[in-house]
Design an enzyme around this catalytic site. Sequence first.
Site, PDB file in Angstrom:
ATOM      1  N   LYS A 194       0.838  -1.213   0.000  1.00  0.00           N
ATOM      2  CA  LYS A 194       0.000   0.000   0.000  1.00  0.00           C
ATOM      3  C   LYS A 194       0.864   1.250   0.000  1.00  0.00           C
ATOM      4  O   LYS A 194       0.674   2.146  -0.831  1.00  0.00           O
ATOM      5  CB  LYS A 194      -0.899   0.015   1.239  1.00  0.00           C
ATOM      6  CG  LYS A 194      -1.568   1.352   1.485  1.00  0.00           C
ATOM      7  CD  LYS A 194      -2.409   1.365   2.735  1.00  0.00           C
ATOM      8  CE  LYS A 194      -1.729   1.866   3.974  1.00  0.00           C
ATOM      9  NZ  LYS A 194      -1.599   3.306   4.143  1.00  0.00           N
ATOM     10  N   ASN A 195       1.818   1.321   0.941  1.00  0.00           N
ATOM     11  CA  ASN A 195       2.538   2.580   1.105  1.00  0.00           C
ATOM     12  C   ASN A 195       3.535   2.857  -0.022  1.00  0.00           C
ATOM     13  O   ASN A 195       4.071   3.961  -0.116  1.00  0.00           O
ATOM     14  CB  ASN A 195       3.206   2.633   2.482  1.00  0.00           C
ATOM     15  CG  ASN A 195       2.160   2.820   3.572  1.00  0.00           C
ATOM     16  OD1 ASN A 195       1.018   3.207   3.293  1.00  0.00           O
ATOM     17  ND2 ASN A 195       2.527   2.534   4.814  1.00  0.00           N
ATOM     18  N   CYS A 207      -5.696   8.246   8.738  1.00  0.00           N
ATOM     19  CA  CYS A 207      -6.081   7.798  10.083  1.00  0.00           C
ATOM     20  C   CYS A 207      -5.590   8.793  11.142  1.00  0.00           C
ATOM     21  O   CYS A 207      -4.511   9.361  10.995  1.00  0.00           O
ATOM     22  CB  CYS A 207      -5.459   6.437  10.380  1.00  0.00           C
ATOM     23  SG  CYS A 207      -6.057   5.098   9.339  1.00  0.00           S
ATOM     24  N   ARG A 262       0.467  14.374  12.661  1.00  0.00           N
ATOM     25  CA  ARG A 262       0.735  14.207  11.233  1.00  0.00           C
ATOM     26  C   ARG A 262       0.980  15.522  10.470  1.00  0.00           C
ATOM     27  O   ARG A 262       0.316  15.804   9.465  1.00  0.00           O
ATOM     28  CB  ARG A 262      -0.374  13.385  10.565  1.00  0.00           C
ATOM     29  CG  ARG A 262      -0.721  12.124  11.330  1.00  0.00           C
ATOM     30  CD  ARG A 262      -1.458  11.103  10.506  1.00  0.00           C
ATOM     31  NE  ARG A 262      -0.553  10.341   9.666  1.00  0.00           N
ATOM     32  CZ  ARG A 262      -0.898   9.275   8.952  1.00  0.00           C
ATOM     33  NH1 ARG A 262      -2.135   8.848   8.979  1.00  0.00           N
ATOM     34  NH2 ARG A 262      -0.028   8.639   8.213  1.00  0.00           N
ATOM     35  N   ASP A 267       3.767   0.428  12.165  1.00  0.00           N
ATOM     36  CA  ASP A 267       2.543  -0.122  11.562  1.00  0.00           C
ATOM     37  C   ASP A 267       2.278  -1.563  11.977  1.00  0.00           C
ATOM     38  O   ASP A 267       1.202  -2.094  11.722  1.00  0.00           O
ATOM     39  CB  ASP A 267       2.618  -0.043  10.025  1.00  0.00           C
ATOM     40  CG  ASP A 267       2.674   1.389   9.532  1.00  0.00           C
ATOM     41  OD1 ASP A 267       2.377   2.302  10.312  1.00  0.00           O
ATOM     42  OD2 ASP A 267       3.033   1.593   8.355  1.00  0.00           O
ATOM     43  N   ARG A 295      -9.117  -0.047   3.678  1.00  0.00           N
ATOM     44  CA  ARG A 295      -8.280   0.906   2.953  1.00  0.00           C
ATOM     45  C   ARG A 295      -6.859   0.371   2.794  1.00  0.00           C
ATOM     46  O   ARG A 295      -6.101   0.896   1.987  1.00  0.00           O
ATOM     47  CB  ARG A 295      -8.301   2.277   3.616  1.00  0.00           C
ATOM     48  CG  ARG A 295      -7.630   2.340   4.968  1.00  0.00           C
ATOM     49  CD  ARG A 295      -7.961   3.627   5.690  1.00  0.00           C
ATOM     50  NE  ARG A 295      -7.477   4.776   4.950  1.00  0.00           N
ATOM     51  CZ  ARG A 295      -7.758   6.035   5.246  1.00  0.00           C
ATOM     52  NH1 ARG A 295      -8.554   6.303   6.246  1.00  0.00           N
ATOM     53  NH2 ARG A 295      -7.264   7.017   4.547  1.00  0.00           N
TER      54      ARG A 295
HETATM   55  N1  EPU Z   1       6.694  14.206  10.759  1.00  0.00           N
HETATM   56  C1  EPU Z   1       6.861  15.531  11.020  1.00  0.00           C
HETATM   57  N2  EPU Z   1       6.806  16.395   9.959  1.00  0.00           N
HETATM   58  C2  EPU Z   1       6.623  15.979   8.693  1.00  0.00           C
HETATM   59  C3  EPU Z   1       6.449  14.614   8.426  1.00  0.00           C
HETATM   60  C4  EPU Z   1       6.491  13.738   9.503  1.00  0.00           C
HETATM   61  O1  EPU Z   1       7.026  15.942  12.145  1.00  0.00           O
HETATM   62  O2  EPU Z   1       6.594  16.820   7.788  1.00  0.00           O
HETATM   63  C5  EPU Z   1       6.716  13.253  11.877  1.00  0.00           C
HETATM   64  C6  EPU Z   1       5.344  12.616  12.092  1.00  0.00           C
HETATM   65  O3  EPU Z   1       4.514  13.424  12.889  1.00  0.00           O
HETATM   66  C7  EPU Z   1       5.688  11.310  12.745  1.00  0.00           C
HETATM   67  C8  EPU Z   1       7.012  10.944  12.083  1.00  0.00           C
HETATM   68  O4  EPU Z   1       7.540  12.163  11.543  1.00  0.00           O
HETATM   69  O5  EPU Z   1       5.893  11.504  14.111  1.00  0.00           O
HETATM   70  C9  EPU Z   1       6.895   9.897  10.987  1.00  0.00           C
HETATM   71  O6  EPU Z   1       6.156  10.377   9.911  1.00  0.00           O
HETATM   72  P1  EPU Z   1       6.376   9.915   8.418  1.00  0.00           P
HETATM   73  O7  EPU Z   1       6.376  11.144   7.591  1.00  0.00           O
HETATM   74  O8  EPU Z   1       7.504   8.947   8.295  1.00  0.00           O
HETATM   75  O9  EPU Z   1       5.012   9.143   8.158  1.00  0.00           O
HETATM   76  P2  EPU Z   1       4.083   9.278   6.903  1.00  0.00           P
HETATM   77  O10 EPU Z   1       4.905   9.393   5.677  1.00  0.00           O
HETATM   78  O11 EPU Z   1       3.009  10.282   7.126  1.00  0.00           O
HETATM   79  C10 EPU Z   1       4.066   6.745   6.397  1.00  0.00           C
HETATM   80  C11 EPU Z   1       3.020   5.699   6.255  1.00  0.00           C
HETATM   81  C12 EPU Z   1       2.457   5.359   7.623  1.00  0.00           C
HETATM   82  C13 EPU Z   1       3.588   4.917   8.552  1.00  0.00           C
HETATM   83  C14 EPU Z   1       4.694   5.978   8.593  1.00  0.00           C
HETATM   84  C15 EPU Z   1       5.908   5.535   9.377  1.00  0.00           C
HETATM   85  C16 EPU Z   1       2.135   6.232   4.076  1.00  0.00           C
HETATM   86  C17 EPU Z   1       1.007   6.746   3.279  1.00  0.00           C
HETATM   87  N3  EPU Z   1       1.971   6.215   5.393  1.00  0.00           N
HETATM   88  O12 EPU Z   1       3.402   7.858   6.940  1.00  0.00           O
HETATM   89  O13 EPU Z   1       1.595   4.270   7.392  1.00  0.00           O
HETATM   90  O14 EPU Z   1       3.097   4.731   9.853  1.00  0.00           O
HETATM   91  O15 EPU Z   1       5.126   6.281   7.246  1.00  0.00           O
HETATM   92  O16 EPU Z   1       6.445   4.368   8.830  1.00  0.00           O
HETATM   93  O17 EPU Z   1       3.157   5.822   3.551  1.00  0.00           O
HETATM   94  C18 EPU Z   1      -0.197   2.838   7.810  1.00  0.00           C
HETATM   95  O18 EPU Z   1       0.075   2.259   6.742  1.00  0.00           O
HETATM   96  O19 EPU Z   1      -1.005   2.384   8.651  1.00  0.00           O
HETATM   97  C19 EPU Z   1       0.448   4.118   8.103  1.00  0.00           C
HETATM   98  C20 EPU Z   1      -0.020   4.971   8.986  1.00  0.00           C
END
Ligand code: EPU
Length: 418
Positions: free
Chosen positions: A22-23, A116, A121, A304, A398
Amino acid sequence: MPKLKIVGGRRLSGEIVVDGAKNSAVALIPASILCDEIVEINNVPDISDIDALEEILDYLGVKVERGKHSIVFNDTKIDNKFIPCSMSGKLRASYYFMGAILGKYKHVDMCFPGGCSIGERPINLHLKGFEKLGAVVREDDGRVIIDADELVGAEIFLDFPSVGATINIILAAVKARGKTVIDNAAKEPHVIDVCNFLNSMGACISGIGTGRIEIIGVDHLHSTKHNVVPDMIEAGTYVIIASLLGKNLKVSNLEPLHIESLTSKLEEAGVNLEIGDDYIFVADVSEYKGIDIKTMVYPGFPTDLQQPMTPFLVSCEGISHIEETIWENRFQNIADTIKMGASIEVSSDNKVATIYGSSKLVGKEVSATDLRGGASMVICGLIADGETIIDNISYILRGYDDIVGKLNRVGADIKIVD
Ligand code: EPU
């Protein structure tokens, strides 16, 4: 509203085949806009997050041919108009349209992404990266407008190795002038998959899978055909299920290295795993002992998989701890796990769950609070005595392709009911 009905206690035998990640897929699809020719992506999971991306593509005038597990872009030109909250808010990954559209058209106008509610985020690191490349970012009441006369390569240090920020900055940089360096970049398999996909179109990205990614901008990206990497979180979820209920159960089409942080923990608890080249097999289950888990960025234990791991730890003897370090609000599944009979305490700062093991769960009416929390409740239902009804299953659908069919085919009693 449809619900999941599970009658627990069935042992599971046979094979579960893992689908594409998915990701990764949710980034590859917006990334395809950057291409100047035809793009074909295979092994795409059939999940509602992909439907939500297709809706945005359709709104932008991009016609795709979608098969059950494939998507073909015959034309990647978009009508570059404002993407409303009703569309971007359906999923987190809509933020990848920012990097891709900025990279190709130098102008983006869209609402903030959804997803979610597992924490704050923010997307400040994404936006800071775009600014470093020369873009001007304006935020206005949930709307983000990004403009650049020209994108120029830059040195970008990420305060945190964010998956989304790493990919989004890469998308904006692949066609920028000159060299971009991202330091403290994310190393997750889905980040690698997106880089390999872009390179297969002629992008020039190196340092892939390391904390320092270099991108030399190119003018043109040519046609490509790509297979999405197997979903490490789906794979891990089924390996946890196999550890609890497997009787000659094979989880196949996975990359064992991607979930080594999980398998090493399961083995520490006493699970007997046969780890093959592209499968993990559980011949039988036994008694397990409690372990401690701390979520970390890749290759550490993935956040995750923390929630799907909870019912496993509930079943282990002794005390286990889960420390969540990535998201602020990722213990929402615990209230309903307690309702089913678990003994768990969450620290006042919501960072550590202490699980007092050897609890026998009993089927109850519970709810999916988020995607992985929903998967966790499915596992609780599978191991519980009696019938479990799970509400809010759209969260689960999803991210897990055909979860009901896959579990039924190996002997679970699970169905969608109204
Ligand atoms: N963060 C910031 N600022 C940013 C971006 C992130 O402070 O601009 C912080 C977040 O608040 C969090 C940490 O950095 O504390 C990690 O965030 P990251 O950006 O790595 O997460 P993401 O890209 O929003 C993806 C996956 C998530 C998964 C995380 C961590 C997707 C669409 N989502 O999220 O997947 O938990 O990486 O591996 O790729 C899931 O699949 O259930 C899911 C939530």
